[in-house]
Enzyme design. Structure first.
Site, mmCIF file in Angstrom:
data_model
loop_
_atom_site.group_PDB
_atom_site.id
_atom_site.type_symbol
_atom_site.label_atom_id
_atom_site.label_comp_id
_atom_site.label_asym_id
_atom_site.label_seq_id
_atom_site.Cartn_x
_atom_site.Cartn_y
_atom_site.Cartn_z
ATOM 1 N N ASP A 114 0.960 -1.036 -0.056
ATOM 2 C CA ASP A 114 -0.057 -0.008 -0.057
ATOM 3 C C ASP A 114 0.853 1.158 -0.164
ATOM 4 O O ASP A 114 2.053 0.979 0.341
ATOM 5 C CB ASP A 114 -0.852 -0.116 1.164
ATOM 6 C CG ASP A 114 -1.876 1.099 1.162
ATOM 7 O OD1 ASP A 114 -2.295 1.478 0.413
ATOM 8 O OD2 ASP A 114 -2.384 1.731 2.491
ATOM 9 N N ASP A 116 -0.190 4.880 1.540
ATOM 10 C CA ASP A 116 -0.152 5.712 2.612
ATOM 11 C C ASP A 116 0.190 4.689 3.896
ATOM 12 O O ASP A 116 -0.462 3.941 4.124
ATOM 13 C CB ASP A 116 -1.581 6.168 2.700
ATOM 14 C CG ASP A 116 -1.987 7.335 1.547
ATOM 15 O OD1 ASP A 116 -0.902 8.196 1.230
ATOM 16 O OD2 ASP A 116 -2.955 7.323 1.112
ATOM 17 N N ALA A 257 -17.150 16.557 6.034
ATOM 18 C CA ALA A 257 -15.960 17.329 6.212
ATOM 19 C C ALA A 257 -14.642 16.536 5.722
ATOM 20 O O ALA A 257 -13.736 16.903 4.993
ATOM 21 C CB ALA A 257 -15.777 18.182 7.390
ATOM 22 N N VAL A 261 -12.207 16.717 2.368
ATOM 23 C CA VAL A 261 -10.684 17.020 2.554
ATOM 24 C C VAL A 261 -10.163 15.892 1.619
ATOM 25 O O VAL A 261 -9.004 16.360 0.910
ATOM 26 C CB VAL A 261 -10.158 16.902 3.947
ATOM 27 C CG1 VAL A 261 -8.732 16.818 3.964
ATOM 28 C CG2 VAL A 261 -10.920 17.891 4.593
ATOM 29 N N HIS A 262 -10.319 14.531 1.678
ATOM 30 C CA HIS A 262 -9.805 13.775 0.842
ATOM 31 C C HIS A 262 -10.229 13.708 -0.466
ATOM 32 O O HIS A 262 -9.188 13.246 -1.499
ATOM 33 C CB HIS A 262 -10.093 12.058 1.599
ATOM 34 C CG HIS A 262 -9.349 12.138 3.007
ATOM 35 N ND1 HIS A 262 -8.080 11.727 3.066
ATOM 36 C CD2 HIS A 262 -9.779 12.040 4.062
ATOM 37 C CE1 HIS A 262 -7.646 11.464 4.350
ATOM 38 N NE2 HIS A 262 -8.551 11.743 5.020
ATOM 39 N N LEU A 263 -11.452 13.702 -0.895
ATOM 40 C CA LEU A 263 -12.010 13.575 -2.318
ATOM 41 C C LEU A 263 -11.690 14.805 -3.208
ATOM 42 O O LEU A 263 -11.727 14.544 -4.305
ATOM 43 C CB LEU A 263 -13.219 13.146 -2.230
ATOM 44 C CG LEU A 263 -13.391 11.525 -1.526
ATOM 45 C CD1 LEU A 263 -14.898 11.331 -1.524
ATOM 46 C CD2 LEU A 263 -12.557 10.668 -2.203
ATOM 47 N N ASP A 394 -1.430 -0.761 6.041
ATOM 48 C CA ASP A 394 -1.793 -0.323 7.273
ATOM 49 C C ASP A 394 -3.092 -0.529 7.657
ATOM 50 O O ASP A 394 -3.507 -0.358 9.055
ATOM 51 C CB ASP A 394 -1.324 1.233 7.492
ATOM 52 C CG ASP A 394 -2.441 2.143 6.815
ATOM 53 O OD1 ASP A 394 -2.749 2.640 7.311
ATOM 54 O OD2 ASP A 394 -2.449 1.835 5.623
#
Length: 536
Positions: A114, A116, A257, A261-263, A394
């Site tokens: 992976d 991250d 929220a 932030v991620h998308l 992870d």
């Protein structure tokens, strides 16, 4: 015959004794007799008595119970070896790979990674960034009160593996059996009292599995630390401002929220523009990956992130030619759906756009970046199946549970918190708590075999149980003052630790630890008692 002389203190003239045997007998009789030695005393069991001051000092045990323990110390305390807690060698523990199930690296032909928190490790600045961007979303788009702007990410508060109950608005830690650890239940930033927890969840302090899936948010990866902190801060804001609130509504807002932030690309663009600010350097990673390739292993990268984001980080860590280290690169994989669906890969062109056609063997042979796809399609294009594949990630659920279940892959988890917890276990304070807890637990078991009046025995048991609880309440604070250890609470393993045992063959704190082992190493599981009747 020999006037004035003792027959035992002088020797007769040799002429009187004709035989050699007689002469030897006489010499033996005349030899001075040494004084009798005193019988050798049996050495006392010193450790049992030496432990008493440690156990009794600062305890809350009543004087009568302390006297009882002192009188029966030999019967109540275990053998010395059972209480001799050795501090582990620091270096030998920090870089160790721990094994749940036996794995021969000779049998592993393919290693997947992976991105991250596996190939790359992030600094705390990333958690600050996620928190701030999500907080600003709540302030600007959902018009949350301006006082929220004063809040910031608190790295000392959350841990991995918490759950948020959307019915009651509390954060807490669960055991492997889904029991609630009452002293970890927080409403906002306030730890609830035991009677308050009982009022919410009843005397059983247990959450049925159905309620977890229906009412609770599981915060199982490191990206969720900022989410856990923001959830607690939003609930605390509502309480402080005396605003009526529905915890489920606040949880939905925070989830929106965090997803934004991620998308939206805001997070990825910021990190990619300044990787030095957010990524931990790993000087030996490239060399270790190259050594794995030279040993004959195939390597692949599979991430849910976009190629542009992964490319920026990998260039920072490994240089512009990083793709030459991997046989296959898969982006936008959408794990865990990747493992269950039946979707074809598409190919990213050299110009950065995704082709409309399906990927074929020739694309894999040329090292082209694959997009989307599925586990079944990966097996078709590469022939990689079963335990010849070791996948390292992870996130237990998104990365590791499904490939083990669906394809029988071997799995390895990178658990960064492990390093800090191992450091804590090398301290004298941890050793002291551990020794005292072992001693008190032993006395609880052995006290009932003593011939004591029932009233005296029960009073002593009650006092020892209270002392054990006091020690157990102190020890978790060494790890985290709010929630304790990621892996354990009192005598139970946490739900996260149970999942780690269930879904993972190997685990360690850093990827470099795993790659440092020989490609021919055989990992053997440390034997653990499954049930109390198992031999030690």
């Amino acid at each position: 015959r020999m006037r004035g002389r003792s027959s035992l203190n002088c020797r007769p003239p040799p002429s009187r004794l004709r035989s050699a045997a007689a002469q030897r007998l006489m010499r033996a009789l005349c030899r001075p007799i040494p004084p009798l030695a005193a019988p050798r005393a049996r050495p006392p069991r010193r450790l049992a008595h030496e432990l008493l001051p440690r156990i009794l000092q600062g305890s809350v045990l009543p004087p009568r119970v302390q006297d009882l323990i002192t009188t029966h110390a030999e019967s109540l305390l275990p053998p010395p070896a059972a209480l001799r807690v050795k501090l582990p060698e620091l270096g030998a523990r920090l870089d160790r790979v721990f094994c749940n199930r036996e794995l021969r690296m000779n049998d592993v032909k393919v290693i997947g990674f992976d991105y991250d928190y596996t190939l790359v490790s992030y600094k705390w600045a990333l958690q600050d960034l996620v928190y701030e961007r999500a907080k600003n979303y709540l302030l600007q788009r959902l018009r949350y009160p301006p006082s929220l702007g004063e809040c910031s990410f608190d790295r000392s508060f959350p841990i991995r593996g918490l759950v948020f109950d959307r019915r009651h608005g509390v954060l807490m830690k669960l055991s492997y059996s889904l029991a609630i650890h009452a002293d970890t239940v927080h409403l906002g930033r306030r730890r609830l009292q035991h009677d308050e927890v009982i009022e919410l969840y009843g005397d059983g302090l247990h959450v049925p599995m159905g309620e977890i899936s229906e009412h609770m948010i599981i915060l199982n990866d490191l990206f969720s630390l900022s989410e856990a902190c923001l959830l607690a801060d939003v609930v605390q804001l509502a309480i402080d401002a005396d605003i009526p609130f529905d915890p489920a509504a606040l949880a939905a807002d925070v989830s929106s929220a965090i997803s934004w932030v991620h998308l939206s690309g805001a997070l990825h663009d910021t990190v990619a523009a300044d990787p030095n600010q957010y990524l931990e350097p790993s000087p030996r990673l490239g060399e270790m990956l190259e050594q794995a390739r030279l040993s004959g292993k195939k390597l692949f990268l599979m991430t849910n992130s976009s190629f542009a984001f992964a490319d920026a980080g990998m260039r920072f860590l490994l240089g512009d030619q990083w793709q030459s280290l991997f046989d296959v690169v898969v982006t936008l994989a959408q794990k865990p759906a990747f493992y269950r669906r039946d979707s074809a890969f598409r190919v990213m062109s050299q110009h950065g756009f995704v082709k409309w056609s399906q990927a074929e063997h020739a694309d894999v042979a040329k090292g082209r970046v694959l997009v989307g796809g599925s586990l079944r399609e990966l097996a078709r294009l590469t022939g990689w199946t079963g335990r010849q594949v070791l996948y390292v990630g992870d996130h237990l659920m998104a990365d590791l549970a499904e490939p083990r279940r669906q394809a029988g892959w071997a799995t390895a988890a990178i658990v960064r918190e492990l390093e800090e917890e191992l450091l804590i276990q090398t301290t004298e304070q941890y050793k002291d708590y551990h020794t005292r807890a072992l001693a008190v637990s032993s006395m609880l078991r052995r006290l009932q075999s003593l011939d004591l009046p029932e009233e005296e025995r029960d009073a002593a048991l009650d006092a020892l149980e209270a002392e054990r609880h006091r020690i157990r309440c102190c020890a978790p604070g060494l790890y985290n003052s709010s929630f304790g250890s990621v892996f354990r609470h009192n005598a139970d393993s946490t739900a996260y630790a149970f999942a780690l045992k269930q879904h993972v063959d190997l685990y360690t704190s850093r990827l470099e630890n795993l790659l440092a082992y020989s490609p021919h190493h055989r990992f053997y599981a440390t034997r653990c008692k499954i049930l109390p009747h198992d031999p030690d």
